[in-house]
Design an enzyme around this catalytic site. Structure first.
Site, short mmCIF file in Angstrom:
data_model
loop_
_atom_site.label_atom_id
_atom_site.label_comp_id
_atom_site.label_asym_id
_atom_site.label_seq_id
_atom_site.Cartn_x
_atom_site.Cartn_y
_atom_site.Cartn_z
CG ASP A 180 -2.20 -0.69 0.99
OD1 ASP A 180 -2.69 -0.58 -0.14
OD2 ASP A 180 -2.71 -1.35 1.91
CG ASP B 273 -5.35 23.43 8.31
OD1 ASP B 273 -5.64 22.41 8.97
OD2 ASP B 273 -5.37 23.48 7.08
CD GLN C 103 -21.30 20.47 3.63
OE1 GLN C 103 -20.63 20.97 4.54
NE2 GLN C 103 -21.72 19.21 3.65
NE ARG D 73 -13.72 19.18 -2.77
CZ ARG D 73 -13.54 19.29 -4.09
NH1 ARG D 73 -14.49 19.75 -4.85
NH2 ARG D 73 -12.41 18.90 -4.61
CB SER E 161 -9.85 26.08 5.37
OG SER E 161 -8.55 25.99 4.86
CE LYS F 57 -5.22 25.77 4.21
NZ LYS F 57 -4.16 25.04 4.81
CG ASP G 148 -6.08 -2.09 7.13
OD1 ASP G 148 -6.61 -2.09 6.01
OD2 ASP G 148 -5.61 -1.08 7.66
#
Lengths: 679, 561
Positions: free
Chosen positions: A307, A344, A379, A381, A383, A395, A515
């Site tokens: 992965d 953030d 909604q 997308r 911040s 952004k 997993d």
């Protein structure tokens, strides 16, 4: 991350050696000996020789005959001891596991809807499907699936990992293992295994080696060893006839010694120890193999499916550069990005702040005062922050920004966005007051050193394939950077399964780890499927190995352990067979010199007397088993290399070594035997 | 000395070239690309009511066994009934039962042990319709089996390993018949008789009458060599001037013995699509060949220490034909025993102790230094399987050869074949001693007698057919037991190796990677040679020590027996 490593058991720790010595004697039980044809034959010969010694006691040569008989028994005991040592190490680990198995009683819920109504029930009486309650401080009585509640669980008894993990109903974290302890809260659990068959029970049985089934290679090797023993039986049984023709008689005891030195006792005696020790090394790496077959298959792997996230990359996208659009400076972009990310806490945000500070040395001085931070929502997308000084910074994803600020010049940023996406990165646009300034280039950071690891695997003939949900473009870029041989982009469980099948159809052996429940089919299809301990019961059931650390990189270590086990077996087999040359040259002249004195020229070692030659050979044969126990337990040193290099190196060490060592060893023992006047 | 070594080097170079060329021709033939004689083939299959479809290994093995059983019955009857059968100018009666049994087994198993004197026992009909027919068919059987084995190794997930009848027919039509015709003509050119007349009666210088036997010699000599059969027209085989008249004829015969066995590894390399694989096996065979050739040469060139000063030069010439000389005699003795031919142009019984040990040694390895036609290669396949298994683990993968895993089933079968030589040689020879059947048959006591006895059983088990001539094998016990040894040595390999081929054919071929155990290259060749020596030869070190080695060290100090 704190981790208390399982306490290392010294190779010759007294707590292992003493019980092993006792077990070596207990293993003289014929039923136990019969599992190993070569050692069984040795024990038979030892028994017959002992009887002969007793019957003929007092005749010339009795003392030598007695010594030979004793050394024959020693050979058997040493082989038993090797096996007991390997088992002992497993037992020590099993005891540690067993300590977490309690006689605790389970809180069986009487009514699924009410968790205050339960009765204490004996764990052995629990049935699959029963609902039980586990509360803070309780030891989880058996394996189950969480159907209600969230709790933190201390799994250190199983994994050695002291940090508690979250277990909750639904999703991929619903599996609860017996023997672990709830640190907080409560859980309602549906019992998924019968008593005595829990994961912990299986682990104990596995590391103890109690139910150890022989692996395919081991079976084949045993057949070869039995075949060789039969050949030598014919050689030794017909020898008195040919000697009689030549006018000489060979004492039975000498024939017994010749037979036992010729049959491959070295590898025969160490074979099961190697297998058990291989499993033990995996346990040490916190991997539980459900069968020895899987460990062996790990050595044969041609393709490794890994992965991307968490294995090849750190798993989090991080800011890599700031790219301004025309007419804007990089510093402006960086500053805007920095401001927007101050509050953030996501890894992306943190890395943006870190990069901006690192490149431009921004210092926070009251910007937060009166600022109005906007968190990221699915909604919008986007911040951002509205600062006190009126600046409005945003952004977000390129398409979201274009929608939010149709006039904001997002089109101007188009080439930048395309360039970043082409390179496998993720562009985040940054705007100030509705005007797009540029982009933050977010990048999957490839773990340092992983590229070298893959190069190493490639030299061993193993192809690595990166599995990722990314689009092919992104995947290709990361694949190139990480140096994997191939990648599977936009991977779904079905596509993984298809990929594995396609590889297998071409005769390749495939290993993968997973997993989630949706990984289960692929895990089951793969030749080596490593399930993460944190994964769902379905995944753990489907895989043939379980990694207690839930570390996908472990796959590489598992392959190494598998290879090391196979190499140890091959090396000791080669060594054992090569030893025969010297043994012939020690014993044959001793047997025939009475008939043809000139055959003394075959005694290239110049051994003291015929008697000392035979005794020295049988002593060497017994001692070499003891000398090689550490090698069998630790495994032959293995550095990744191509098969050609490995063959040349191991041939030199164990092939040529196997030819030469007994010449030196027998001669040395012969000198001691002569000095001590043993023969 | 230098001239002899140069001769050997040139010989080997020529042999390699011929083998490589023939190997490609064989690949052409056995993949069905040679279609010149296709109508003839089809006619045969139609006449015999045979479907040329692929067979599983069990069907293939059954076909081999049934075909050989039928061949045995026919040959036995021909020998027993030769008194009433045609082309019998010397009016020989039927062959005695025990000898007929032994001879029939011997020719069906490609051993061609001669318990009989050809020119004094067998009619021309028996020689031509009995022995020569089996010379073709037993050689064809061995080659067909080897072809099937190669096909199994080359196949990917296949259920069948080819068709025995097709392989046998093609072997004979495209290889043995044309080859034999060509060699027969060469033999006739060199002076070997080819006639149906009984022979001539000559008046000797002293005035006595001597009958000189003749017959269809050239045709039989050709196939006896090409098919590594070895059963001579005359009792003294290729030492007889009519069977092997000149040095050139001798050289042609040695090439004829070895050319097909040498072609097999090259054929194999082409069939599996990796010629390096074939070269590695050829190199291992050749390394052993050079070693035994030089060993035998040195042993014979050194001469007998007991004759020192009595004869000049020191070279031991007892039992050798002066028209061949030392180099060609040694070459022939080595070639005939590395391949399971068994024709002789000198008396092996008269070789020096260590020189005579070499033919014995060659056979004890199981005839895999080039080996008999087909038989040598499939014998080598078994050693490769063992080598790959023993050493393959050392690269950290399950043992595999040509991308096919060597597992418990293959090991079981290969381990079984390990028992064949010890059973046939050690057990049967020691049984001869224990039952009192050895003392009367050997010519000499002591180590040389033991060598004679062991040589006889080794020759039988290895399907060679040469003998230490001092050994009187024509007794009921030896006729029977050597017969048993010959059967054991033939089908004790054929059945397991076909089973292995069938199993391997069904497996997929994993692609080669850097992690694959390399079965080509110098390291593998060395490994293969060492495995052959340790697993194959060491088993017989005790008996060799009591036989030729004891004789050698005793002679060196002047002790004779």
């Amino acid at each position: 991350m704190s981790k208390h490593q399982r306490s290392e058991i010294g190779l010759l720790a007294p707590e292992i050696v003493r019980p092993a010595a006792r077990a070596a004697v207990a293993k003289l039980d014929p039923r136990s000996l019969a599992r190993n044809p070569v050692i069984f034959a040795t024990a038979l010969v030892a028994a017959v020789t002992s009887v002969l010694v007793l019957v003929r006691w007092g005749t010339p040569g009795s003392s030598l005959a007695l010594q030979i008989a004793l050394w024959l028994w020693a050979t058997v005991l040493f082989a038993n001891f090797a096996e007991a040592m390997a088992e002992g190490r497993g037992k020590a680990r099993a005891d540690a596991f067993r300590a977490s198995k309690t006689e605790a009683r389970a809180k069986a819920l009487l009514d699924p809807a009410r968790r205050d109504l339960f009765e204490m029930q004996d764990v052995d009486l629990l049935e699959v499907g029963d609902l039980i309650l586990v509360e803070a401080g309780d030891i989880v009585p058996t394996d189950g699936e969480v159907i209600e509640g969230v709790a933190s669980v201390d799994e250190s008894a199983i994994t050695g990992e002291s940090a508690a993990v979250i277990r909750e109903s639904g999703g991929d974290r619903s599996s609860l293992t017996g023997g672990t302890r709830l640190v907080s809260d409560w859980l309602v659990v549906r019992v998924t295994t019968k008593p005595g068959e829990t994961f912990l029970d299986k682990m104990i049985a596995l590391v103890e080696g109690a139910k150890r089934a022989k692996t395919p290679n081991e079976i084949a090797l045993n057949i070869l060893l039995a075949g060789l023993s039969l050949v030598f039986l014919l050689v030794v049984a017909t020898l008195p006839v040919f000697a009689g023709w030549s006018g000489t008689e060979i004492p039975m005891v000498y024939l017994a010694a010749l037979f036992v030195t010729l049959i491959p006792t070295t590898i025969g005696g160490l074979l099961s120890a190697i297998g058990i020790a291989g499993m033990d090394r995996l346990v040490k790496a916190n991997v539980i193999a459900k069968s020895g077959r899987a460990v062996e298959a790990a050595g044969d792997i041609d393709v490794l499916l890994l992965d991307k996230t968490g294995t090849i990359t750190f798993g989090n996208r991080m800011a890599d550069e700031f790219v301004p659009v025309a007419g804007v400076t990089e510093r402006e972009v960086a500053e805007a990005a920095w401001l927007a990310s101050l509050a953030d806490d996501t890894p992306e945000g943190k890395s943006t702040v870190a990069l901006a500070v690192q490149q431009h040395g921004f210092v926070e001085s009251g910007q937060r005062q009166g600022a109005d931070f906007m968190a990221f929502t699915a909604q919008t997308r986007m911040s951002g922050v509205d600062l006190d000084d009126g600046r409005s910074i945003r952004k977000g994803a390129a398409d979201a920004m274009a929608r939010a600020f149709p006039q904001g010049g997002a089109a101007a940023a188009e080439p930048v966005v395309r360039r970043i996406a082409m390179g496998g990165g993720t562009p985040l646009l940054v705007s100030r007051d509705g005007q797009v300034l540029g982009a933050i280039h977010l990048k999957d950071i490839v773990k340092p050193g992983i590229r070298e690891r893959f190069a190493e695997l490639r030299r061993m003939g193993i192809r690595t394939v990166m599995i990722t949900g990314d689009n092919p473009l992104t995947a290709a870029a990361i694949a190139a950077e990480a140096g994997v041989d191939d990648f599977l982009a936009e991977a779904t469980p079905e596509r993984k399964l298809e990929y594995i099948r396609a590889e297998q159809a071409q005769g390749r052996l495939v290993a993968m780890c997973g997993d989630g429940s949706n990984d289960a089919p692929a895990l089951a299809q793969a030749d080596v499927g490593v399930a993460m301990n944190s994964g769902t019961p379905a995944a753990k059931e489907a895989g043939n190995l379980v990694d207690l650390d839930s570390d996908p990189t472990k796959l590489i270590e598992i392959v190494m352990v598998g290879k090391q086990m196979l190499i140890s077996r091959g090396a000791l087999t080669t060594f054992s067979i090569a030893n025969d040359v010297a043994k012939y040259f020690a014993i044959l002249p001793a047997l025939f010199v009475a008939a043809y004195p000139q055959l003394g020229v075959l005694d290239v070692m110049g051994l003291g007397t015929p008697q000392s030659a035979i005794l020295s050979a049988i002593i060497f044969n017994a001692l070499v088993i003891v000398a090689l126990i550490p090698l069998a337990l630790k495994g032959v040193r293995y550095r990744p290399a191509s098969a050609g290099e490995l063959l040349s190196r191991n041939l030199l060490v164990y092939g040529v070594g196997g030819l030469v060592a007994p010449f030196v060893g027998i001669k040395a023992i012969d000198i001691l035997v002569d000095l001590a006047r043993l023969a | 000395m230098a001239a002899d070594l140069t001769f050997y080097a040139a010989f080997l170079a020529g042999l390699t070239l011929m083998g490589a060329v023939l190997g490609s021709w064989m690949a052409w033939v056995f993949t069905g690309r040679a279609s010149l004689l296709a109508p003839v083939e089809r006619a045969f299959y139609r006449a015999a009511g045979i479907s040329p479809a692929g067979q599983r290994w069990t069907a293939y093995a059954t076909a081999v066994l049934v075909f050989n059983a039928a061949g045995f019955v026919v040959l036995y009857l021909v020998l027993r009934l030769q008194g009433v059968l045609p082309i019998n100018p010397q009016d020989f009666g039927g062959v005695e039962a025990g000898q007929a049994f032994n001879t029939a087994i011997s020719f069906v198993t490609n051993t061609n042990w001669q318990g009989y004197g050809g020119e004094t026992t067998l009619s021309h009909f028996s020689q031509m319709a009995g022995l020569t027919v089996q010379n073709f068919l037993s050689a064809g059987t061995g080659m067909a089996v080897a072809v099937a084995v190669v096909r199994g190794l080359a196949a990917r997930s296949a259920a069948d390993i080819g068709n025995f009848w097709v392989d046998l027919t093609r072997t004979i039509l495209y290889l043995l018949l044309p080859g034999s015709i060509f060699i027969s003509l060469l033999m006739v050119w060199q002076g070997v008789p080819q006639t149906l007349a009984a022979g001539v009666t000559a008046t000797t210088i002293e005035g006595g009458q001597q009958f000189i036997a003749q017959g269809p010699v050239a045709s039989q000599v050709a196939i006896k060599m090409l098919g590594t059969n070895g059963g001579g027209f005359f009792n003294v085989n290729a030492a007889h001037p009519y069977e092997n008249p000149t040095a050139l004829a001798n050289l042609i015969q040695v090439y004829a013995i070895l050319v097909i066995p040498v072609a097999f590894p090259f054929f194999f390399g082409r069939m599996v699509g990796d010629r390096r694989q074939g070269w590695a096996i050829f190199a291992a065979m050749s390394a052993l060949f050079v070693a035994v050739l030089l060993w035998a040469y040195v042993a014979e060139a050194a001469g007998n220490p007991l004759h020192a000063g009595l004869v000049e030069p020191g070279v031991s010439m007892e039992g050798k034909e002066t028209r061949f000389g030392l180099a060609q005699t040694v070459l022939f003795a080595v070639a005939t025993t590395v391949a399971s031919c068994g024709a002789v142009n000198a008396m092996h019984d008269s070789l020096m102790a260590l020189g005579g040990m070499i033919p014995l040694f060659n056979m004890l390895l199981g005839e895999i230094i080039y080996g008999g036609v087909g038989a040598g290669f499939y014998g080598m396949v078994l050693y490769v399987v063992l080598t790959v298994f023993i050493a393959g683990l050392m690269v950290g993968r399950s043992p595999e050869w040509l991308g096919k895993k060597i597992e418990a089933r293959e090991m079981k079968l290969a381990a079984l074949t390990l028992l064949v030589m010890p059973l046939g040689v050690l057990v049967l020879a020691s049984a001869s001693i224990l039952t009192g059947n050895a003392t009367g048959s050997v010519q000499d006591p002591g180590p040389h007698g033991l060598t004679e006895l062991v040589y006889a059983y080794t020759s039988g088990t290895a399907n060679n057919g040469s003998a230490f001539a001092g050994f009187g094998a024509n007794t009921t016990w030896h006729n029977t037991m050597i017969g048993v040894a010959m059967m054991l040595g033939r089908w004790g390999y054929i059945i397991p190796v076909l089973a292995i081929a069938g199993g391997l054919a069904a497996k997929t071929r994993a692609p080669e990677t850097a992690g694959t155990f390399p079965t080509h290259g110098a390291a593998f060749t060395v490994l293969l040679v060492v495995t052959i020596l340790i697993v194959g030869a060491l088993t017989f070190l005790p008996v060799l020590a009591l036989g030729p080695i004891a004789e050698h060290v005793s002679v060196a100090v002047g002790r004779t027996f």
